[in-house]
Design an enzyme around this catalytic site. Structure first.
Site, short mmCIF file in Angstrom:
data_model
loop_
_atom_site.label_atom_id
_atom_site.label_comp_id
_atom_site.label_asym_id
_atom_site.label_seq_id
_atom_site.Cartn_x
_atom_site.Cartn_y
_atom_site.Cartn_z
N VAL A 257 95.97 -5.83 29.28
CA VAL A 257 96.04 -5.93 27.81
C VAL A 257 94.76 -6.55 27.27
O VAL A 257 94.44 -7.70 27.59
CB VAL A 257 97.25 -6.79 27.36
N ILE B 70 90.12 -10.47 27.18
CA ILE B 70 90.74 -11.50 26.34
C ILE B 70 91.96 -12.07 27.07
O ILE B 70 92.85 -11.32 27.44
CB ILE B 70 91.21 -10.92 24.98
N LYS C 191 99.92 -1.41 25.60
CA LYS C 191 99.55 -2.84 25.55
C LYS C 191 100.46 -3.59 24.57
O LYS C 191 100.91 -4.70 24.86
CB LYS C 191 98.09 -2.96 25.10
N GLY D 56 85.63 -2.51 30.31
CA GLY D 56 84.35 -2.62 31.01
C GLY D 56 84.50 -3.42 32.29
O GLY D 56 85.46 -4.17 32.48
N1 LIG Z 1 87.88 0.48 32.98
C1 LIG Z 1 88.31 -0.44 32.15
O1 LIG Z 1 87.54 -0.94 31.33
C2 LIG Z 1 89.74 -0.92 32.21
C3 LIG Z 1 90.16 -1.91 31.30
C4 LIG Z 1 91.47 -2.39 31.37
C5 LIG Z 1 92.34 -1.84 32.29
N2 LIG Z 1 91.92 -0.85 33.11
C6 LIG Z 1 92.88 -0.30 34.06
O2 LIG Z 1 92.43 -0.56 35.39
C7 LIG Z 1 92.83 0.49 36.25
C8 LIG Z 1 91.59 1.06 36.93
O3 LIG Z 1 90.69 1.51 35.96
P1 LIG Z 1 89.20 1.95 36.32
O4 LIG Z 1 88.51 2.16 35.03
O5 LIG Z 1 88.59 1.03 37.32
O6 LIG Z 1 89.46 3.38 36.99
P2 LIG Z 1 88.45 4.28 37.80
O7 LIG Z 1 87.04 3.87 37.57
O8 LIG Z 1 88.84 5.69 37.54
O9 LIG Z 1 88.79 3.93 39.32
C9 LIG Z 1 89.99 4.26 39.92
C10 LIG Z 1 89.88 3.94 41.40
O10 LIG Z 1 91.14 4.19 42.00
C11 LIG Z 1 90.92 4.97 43.18
N3 LIG Z 1 92.07 5.83 43.37
C12 LIG Z 1 92.61 6.71 42.52
N4 LIG Z 1 93.66 7.32 43.08
C13 LIG Z 1 93.76 6.84 44.33
C14 LIG Z 1 94.61 7.09 45.42
N5 LIG Z 1 95.56 8.01 45.36
N6 LIG Z 1 94.43 6.36 46.55
C15 LIG Z 1 93.46 5.44 46.65
N7 LIG Z 1 92.62 5.16 45.65
C16 LIG Z 1 92.77 5.86 44.52
C17 LIG Z 1 89.67 5.78 42.90
O11 LIG Z 1 89.07 6.17 44.13
P3 LIG Z 1 87.69 6.96 44.21
O12 LIG Z 1 86.66 6.04 43.61
O13 LIG Z 1 87.44 7.19 45.65
O14 LIG Z 1 87.87 8.20 43.42
C18 LIG Z 1 88.83 4.78 42.13
O15 LIG Z 1 88.10 3.96 43.00
C19 LIG Z 1 93.59 1.49 35.37
O16 LIG Z 1 94.95 1.21 35.42
C20 LIG Z 1 93.06 1.21 33.98
O17 LIG Z 1 93.95 1.55 32.94
C21 LIG Z 1 90.65 -0.38 33.09
#
Ligand SMILES: NC(=O)c1ccc[n+]([C@@H]2O[C@H](COP(=O)([O-])OP(=O)(O)OC[C@H]3O[C@@H](n4cnc5c(N)ncnc54)[C@H](OP(=O)(O)O)[C@@H]3O)[C@@H](O)[C@H]2O)c1
Length: 428
Positions: free
Chosen positions: A134, A138, A207, A304
Site C-alpha cells: 500500500v 509510505i 490498496k 519504484g
Molecule cells: N514495482 C513497484 O514499484 C511495486 C510497488 C508496490 C508493490 N509492488 C508489488 O510487488 C510485486 C512485485 O512487483 P515488481 O514490480 O517487482 O514485479 P516484476 O518486476 O514484474 O518482477 C516479478 C518477479 O517475479 C518473478 N516471477 C514471476 N512469476 C514467477 C514464477 N511463476 N516463479 C518464480 N518467479 C516468478 C519474475 O521472474 P523473472 O524476472 O525471471 O521473470 C520477476 O523476477 C507485485 O505484487 C507488485 O504489485 C510493486
C-alpha cells in the site's frame, strides 16, 4: 550477535532486486539495529540466467517458489512476484504451512485472499506483513496499526496510484487529452502490463480495501469498493475545475457510516490549496483521520525499486526485532464482515453539461435538480457554441442516489444534448 534472520525471496524484479541491494548495502546497519544479522539464503524467479545487475552468487537458487517457501533454512518468505492466484498464492500458503513468517508487496493477493491467509497464519502463530503493498514507500500500515492504535479511525483517504496522478497532473500541465497522456505514460513504462489495473482504479482499490480493513476492524472486501477509473476525465473538466479552485484526483475514500462501510475509488474534485490538491506527478498521499489525532497526512513515493524495497525491509526488521503485529492490526478472527454502503455520505457535486441554446433550458435543468431535492450552490454558462450552451453547476451536498435521479430526469427535459459529467467534490 545472536541467530541471524534468514530470508527467502521469491521474485527478482523491480522490488526483489531492490531488497537484495538494501540487504547487501546495509548489512552492518541492519544487524546493529535488529541486534542480529539479516541474511538472504535463497531466491527464486522464472529465469535463472537473466542478468539482474546484482550479485546473487552467494544465494541458493530455487526454480519453484513453492520449494523456496518450504525450505527449512529460511525464517521469512518474501513474496514479490505478484498475481493473486498461481505461484504467489501457492507459495505463500506453503510458506505459512511450513512455519515461515511472510512479507509481501502483493496488494492483489492480500485484497482478495487476505482474510483467509491472515487467519491461517495466525492459527499457525505466523505473521503476514504487507507495508509495501500500500502506497509504496509510505509507512501507512505501520502508522495505522501502531502509531494510531489508540484512535478510532474515522476516515481514510488517499491518492494511491502514482500513474493515475501522473496522467491527471500531466494533462493539466501540458493541456493534453487523456488519450495523448495515456499513450505517453504507457511508452514511458509507467503503466502495468494491463493498464486497466491502473487507470480503472483496480490497483488503488486493492490498496483502499486493505487500509479499510485495518481502519475499521473489518474483513478485507475488495468487491465492495465502488470503482470508477480516470478514463472519462477530460481536459475540459480539468480546466473548468481549476477555474473554480479545484484539482481532479483519483481519490480513495473509506468511511464507516450509519448504513455500513463506504469504500470508493473514483475521480473527485479536491480544493487546489489542500495537500491532496497539491500532489504532483507519481507521488502518493494518504490522509488518516482519527478521533484523538484529528488528521495526519503522509506523502511519499508510491512505487519504484528503492521505496518499495524500503517498505519490505521495514517489515523484515520488525520480524527480526520480535515485533509481531496481526496482519490487519487485530486478530484476524475478530475482524467482522462489514455491510457495504454505497455513497451514503452526502457531498457537493460538479456537473458539466451542454444545453440546447434556447430560453428556459436552464430553468428545466434547475427544476429537475429541485425535484430530486438538490439545491444549486453555483451555476455558470461558459463559452458558447452555435446550437449548444456549455453549463457548469456546483450543487449543495446531496447523495449519489438523489443525483442519479436528477441525471435520469435531465434526459426527459429534452434540453440536455449529451450525457452530463458528474464528479463528487470531496471535503478534505
Ligand atoms: N514495482 C513497484 O514499484 C511495486 C510497488 C508496490 C508493490 N509492488 C508489488 O510487488 C510485486 C512485485 O512487483 P515488481 O514490480 O517487482 O514485479 P516484476 O518486476 O514484474 O518482477 C516479478 C518477479 O517475479 C518473478 N516471477 C514471476 N512469476 C514467477 C514464477 N511463476 N516463479 C518464480 N518467479 C516468478 C519474475 O521472474 P523473472 O524476472 O525471471 O521473470 C520477476 O523476477 C507485485 O505484487 C507488485 O504489485 C510493486
Amino acid at each position: 550477535m545472536t541467530t541471524p534472520l534468514r530470508l527467502g525471496i521469491a521474485g527478482l524484479g523491480t522490488v526483489g532486486v531492490g531488497i537484495v541491494r538494501i540487504v547487501q548495502k546495509h548489512s552492518t546497519l541492519l544487524a546493529t539495529r535488529a541486534g542480529r544479522p539479516i541474511e538472504i539464503v535463497a531466491v527464486s524467479a522464472r529465469s535463472k540466467t537473466k542478468n539482474r545487475d546484482v550479485d546473487l552468487s552467494k544465494y541458493e537458487w530455487e526454480d519453484n517458489p513453492v520449494s523456496l517457501a518450504k525450505r527449512a533454512d529460511i525464517d521469512v518468505f518474501i513474496e514479490v512476484m505478484g498475481g493473486h492466484e498461481g505461484p504467489a498464492k501457492d507459495a505463500t500458503e506453503a510458506a505459512i504451512a511450513s512455519g515461515k513468517d511472510i512479507v509481501s508487496a502483493n496488494k492483489a493477493l492480500l485484497a482478495i485472499h487476505g482474510q483467509a491467509l491472515a487467519e491461517t497464519a495466525e492459527q499457525a502463530g505466523r505473521v503476514i506483513r504487507f507495508e509495501a503493498a500500500v502506497a509504496g514507500g509510505i509507512p501507512v500500515v505501520k502508522s495505522m496499526t501502531e502509531g494510531l492504535a489508540g484512535n478510532e479511525i474515522t476516515r481514510v483517504m488517499g491518492v494511491m496510484n502514482g500513474s493515475c496522478n501522473y496522467i491527471l497532473t500531466r494533462m493539466e500541465d501540458a493541456g493534453l487529452s487523456y488519450d495523448a497522456v495515456f499513450d505517453e505514460a504507457n511508452q514511458l513504462g509507467y503503466l502495468e502490463a494491463d493498464p486497466e489495473l491502473d487507470v480503472g482504479g483496480i490497483d488503488a482499490g486493492h490498496k483502499l480495501a486493505l487500509l479499510s480493513a485495518i481502519a475499521f476492524g473489518t474483513q478485507v472486501d475488495f468487491d465492495a469498493v465502488e470503482l470508477e477509473g480516470i478514463g472519462s476525465v477530460t481536459i475540459e473538466d480539468i480546466h473548468q475545475a481549476a477555474d473554480m479552485g479545484y484539482k481532479i484526483k483519483l481519490l480513495g475514500v473509506a468511511q464507516m457510516t450509519g448504513r455500513g462501510l463506504e469504500q470508493r475509488m473514483s475521480p473527485c474534485l479536491v480544493p487546489d490549496t489542500s495537500p491532496l490538491g497539491q500532489l504532483q506527478g507519481g507521488t502518493n498521499m494518504v490522509v488518516l483521520e482519527g478521533d484523538a489525532v484529528t488528521q495526519i497526512v503522509l506523502r511519499g513515493p508510491g512505487a519504484g525499486e528503492g521505496p518499495t524495497a524500503s517498505a519490505v525491509m521495514g517489515d523484515v526488521m520488525d520480524i527480526a526485532r520480535g515485533l509481531r503485529v496481526s496482519t490487519f492490526g487485530q486478530p484476524a478472527k475478530t475482524l467482522r464482515k462489514a455491510r457495504a454502503a454505497r455513497a451514503a455520505v452526502a457531498a457537493p457535486y460538479y456537473l458539466r453539461m451542454q444545453l440546447i441554446d434556447k430560453p428556459g433550458a436552464l430553468a428545466k435543468v434547475a427544476h429537475a435538480l429541485g425535484e430530486a431535492g438538490i439545491s444549486i450552490d453555483r451555476m455558470r454558462q461558459y463559452g458558447h457554441e452555435d446550437t449548444a450552451a456549455p453549463v457548469l453547476i456546483v450543487t449543495h451536498k446531496t447523495t449519489r442516489t438523489a443525483l442519479e435521479e436528477a441525471l435520469a430526469d435531465f434526459k426527459a427535459t429534452g434540453v440536455v444534448t449529451c450525457d452530463p459529467v458528474a464528479i463528487r467534490i470531496e471535503a478534505v
